[in-house]
Design a protein around this motif. Sequence first.
Motif, PDB file in Angstrom:
ATOM      1  N   LEU A 494       0.827  -1.208   0.000  1.00  0.00           N
ATOM      2  CA  LEU A 494       0.000   0.000   0.000  1.00  0.00           C
ATOM      3  C   LEU A 494       0.861   1.257   0.000  1.00  0.00           C
ATOM      4  CD1 LEU A 494      -2.873  -1.006   2.449  1.00  0.00           C
ATOM      5  CD2 LEU A 494      -2.877  -1.013  -0.041  1.00  0.00           C
ATOM      6  N   ASP A 495       2.161   1.082   0.263  1.00  0.00           N
ATOM      7  CA  ASP A 495       3.105   2.189   0.175  1.00  0.00           C
ATOM      8  C   ASP A 495       3.515   2.346  -1.290  1.00  0.00           C
ATOM      9  OD1 ASP A 495       5.172   3.988   0.287  1.00  0.00           O
ATOM     10  OD2 ASP A 495       6.287   2.949   1.869  1.00  0.00           O
ATOM     11  N   VAL A 496       3.079   3.438  -1.933  1.00  0.00           N
ATOM     12  CA  VAL A 496       3.318   3.604  -3.365  1.00  0.00           C
ATOM     13  C   VAL A 496       4.786   3.861  -3.685  1.00  0.00           C
ATOM     14  CG1 VAL A 496       0.972   4.401  -3.836  1.00  0.00           C
ATOM     15  CG2 VAL A 496       2.758   6.080  -3.255  1.00  0.00           C
ATOM     16  N   ALA A 497       5.602   4.083  -2.656  1.00  0.00           N
ATOM     17  CA  ALA A 497       7.033   4.265  -2.902  1.00  0.00           C
ATOM     18  C   ALA A 497       7.738   2.931  -3.166  1.00  0.00           C
ATOM     19  CB  ALA A 497       7.682   4.965  -1.708  1.00  0.00           C
ATOM     20  N   ILE A 498       7.077   1.824  -2.822  1.00  0.00           N
ATOM     21  CA  ILE A 498       7.649   0.488  -3.042  1.00  0.00           C
ATOM     22  C   ILE A 498       7.136  -0.036  -4.379  1.00  0.00           C
ATOM     23  CG2 ILE A 498       7.781  -1.885  -2.187  1.00  0.00           C
ATOM     24  CD1 ILE A 498       7.327  -0.773   0.626  1.00  0.00           C
ATOM     25  N   PRO A 499       8.020  -0.301  -5.354  1.00  0.00           N
ATOM     26  CA  PRO A 499       7.565  -0.748  -6.679  1.00  0.00           C
ATOM     27  C   PRO A 499       6.818  -2.080  -6.614  1.00  0.00           C
ATOM     28  CG  PRO A 499       9.861  -0.057  -6.749  1.00  0.00           C
ATOM     29  CD  PRO A 499       9.489  -0.135  -5.298  1.00  0.00           C
ATOM     30  N   TYR A 539       1.417   4.480  -8.328  1.00  0.00           N
ATOM     31  CA  TYR A 539       2.761   3.916  -8.424  1.00  0.00           C
ATOM     32  C   TYR A 539       3.469   4.483  -9.655  1.00  0.00           C
ATOM     33  CZ  TYR A 539       0.944   0.546  -5.055  1.00  0.00           C
ATOM     34  OH  TYR A 539       0.401  -0.030  -3.944  1.00  0.00           O
ATOM     35  N   GLU A 540       4.793   4.686  -9.547  1.00  0.00           N
ATOM     36  CA  GLU A 540       5.555   5.274 -10.637  1.00  0.00           C
ATOM     37  C   GLU A 540       6.450   4.258 -11.349  1.00  0.00           C
ATOM     38  OE1 GLU A 540       7.713   8.484  -8.935  1.00  0.00           O
ATOM     39  OE2 GLU A 540       5.925   9.710  -8.562  1.00  0.00           O
TER      40      GLU A 540
END
Length: 573
Positions: A494-499, A539-540
């Motif tokens: 749920l942490d969008v910093a984790i791919p 997500y990026e």
Amino acid sequence: MSGKALPIGIDDFEKLITNQYYYIDKSLLIKELLDKKGEANLFTRPRRFGKTLNLSMLRYYFETPVDGKSRKYLFDGLKIMDTGEKYTSLQGKYPVITLTLKSAKQPEWEMAYDSLVDDIAREFKRHEKLLESDKLSEEDKEKFTLIKTRKAALIDYAKALQFLSECLYQYYEQKVIILIDEYDVPLENAFYEGFYDRMIKFIRSLFESALKTNPFLEFSVITGCLRISRESIFTGLNNLEINSILTINYDEFFGFVQKEVEEILKSYGLENKMEIMKDWYDGYQFGGTKVYNPWSVVNYVKALVSDENAFPTATWSNTSSNSIVRDLIERASAEVQGDVESLVNGGVIEKKVHEEITYEDIYKTEDNLWNFLFFTGYLKLVRMRMEGVNRFITMAIPNKELLYIYENTIERWFQDKIKVEDLRGLYEAMFVGDAQGFEIGLKKQLQKTISYMDNKEAFYHGFLLGLMANLKEYRIKSNRESGYGRYDICIYSLDVAIPPVVIELKLAKRYKELDTACEDALAQIKEKKYGLELVEEGYEEMICYGIGFFKKQVKVHVRRENLEEDLAGSLDK
């Protein structure tokens, strides 16, 4: 179409006939027993193949009714009534002792013994009119009463069947028929619960006195699932005639033969379900006769009567103990693992026959485990050959119902195994994009598992999902729509910093094509734009894995994707 109800779980012959349940006539078993004149007849068949109902039929045919009411009407219209006076004249002419031992399936010796005592006492109570007769001595009446009221000593219960035989002989002046059902249930249960020695001593005394040294015995019929060696409970019983699933005699009386299944389907207007019935519940062979599982057939017909589109299910697996399949898989050596994989993929295995085994011997050799599975119905006979003095049987999984049991047992074993595995190295490699480390972890687990349908993507898909089950802090999606198709697996925090991790898998037809399979999988992820759903969630970047499988071999390729590029490409379209 038949209006008769289907007898699910009805194993009392009188109840079945008087309440007009559908019945497939097995009454010629009576004629064959009389023709062969066996004094002690042991029938071993898998559970739920009609043993209890057949014993009940024998009781109602031969027994001089204890309540004085004739039961001859129960056999009106059945095949036995067309066999002539030689057989019909014996109807209702014998005192009968009937005993089932299945209630002894208890977790402790005291509870198992008390259950057996209850069953023996109940049979004495059924014959309690003997206490009104002057043909029994006062001493015998006192002993009879103690057994009936559960107050007798252990030795009295161990010899109770012989004593009851003597009492019945004195009263009727006719030798006795003894019917014993589920004779091996107490032994199997006691083995797994840890009081096998105590139980086997009791059962041995019960059987020896009733079947070996009993001058009041006309004949006996004993049924069970497994053939137990003479040395364990049938010591010195030279008159024992054993009828296992390899025996030609009586082969059509347990289970349904082809014409009987056709008959029941026709009775309910279900002739179009014959192929499904055959695929799921046929495949057994007793002696020279091919048979269907009667319990499963009746359950499926009942389901079809309510809903003609009902799917077949593995109903037998809900009533039989599957623990031995689990034990085989848990204890599997590399050879056993290969055998199980061959079986679930439609192959065969060949093993030496060991008909007489004890529960103590089951785990001494892998052959004993295979023999246990064969004689209890989990495998079928394909062919048999002799080599010197030994017999060898080629075995296979009988049908789809049993295939379901094997596959689901393997899946549960794998799931339980994964729960205690340390997979941190595999997970760490996967989340940082370390294809080599991820591949090493996958290969290690793949080599240890038992594969089935390894020519199907579904197996490997399930394998990967099973490995990810311990990722409690991540969400896992499977076969979800995203972009222009469906990805195989997506794992994300749920942490969008984790791919997030997106996995696509492919099967290779040959080992040397594994790298190509991986690249094809990665190309599909990009072409189908599986990252679009992830872009919408914020997500990026994502880590893409193309995984290729060939039997027990695996290759892993990785590529990182910028999700904004995926979004831009889709907008251009």
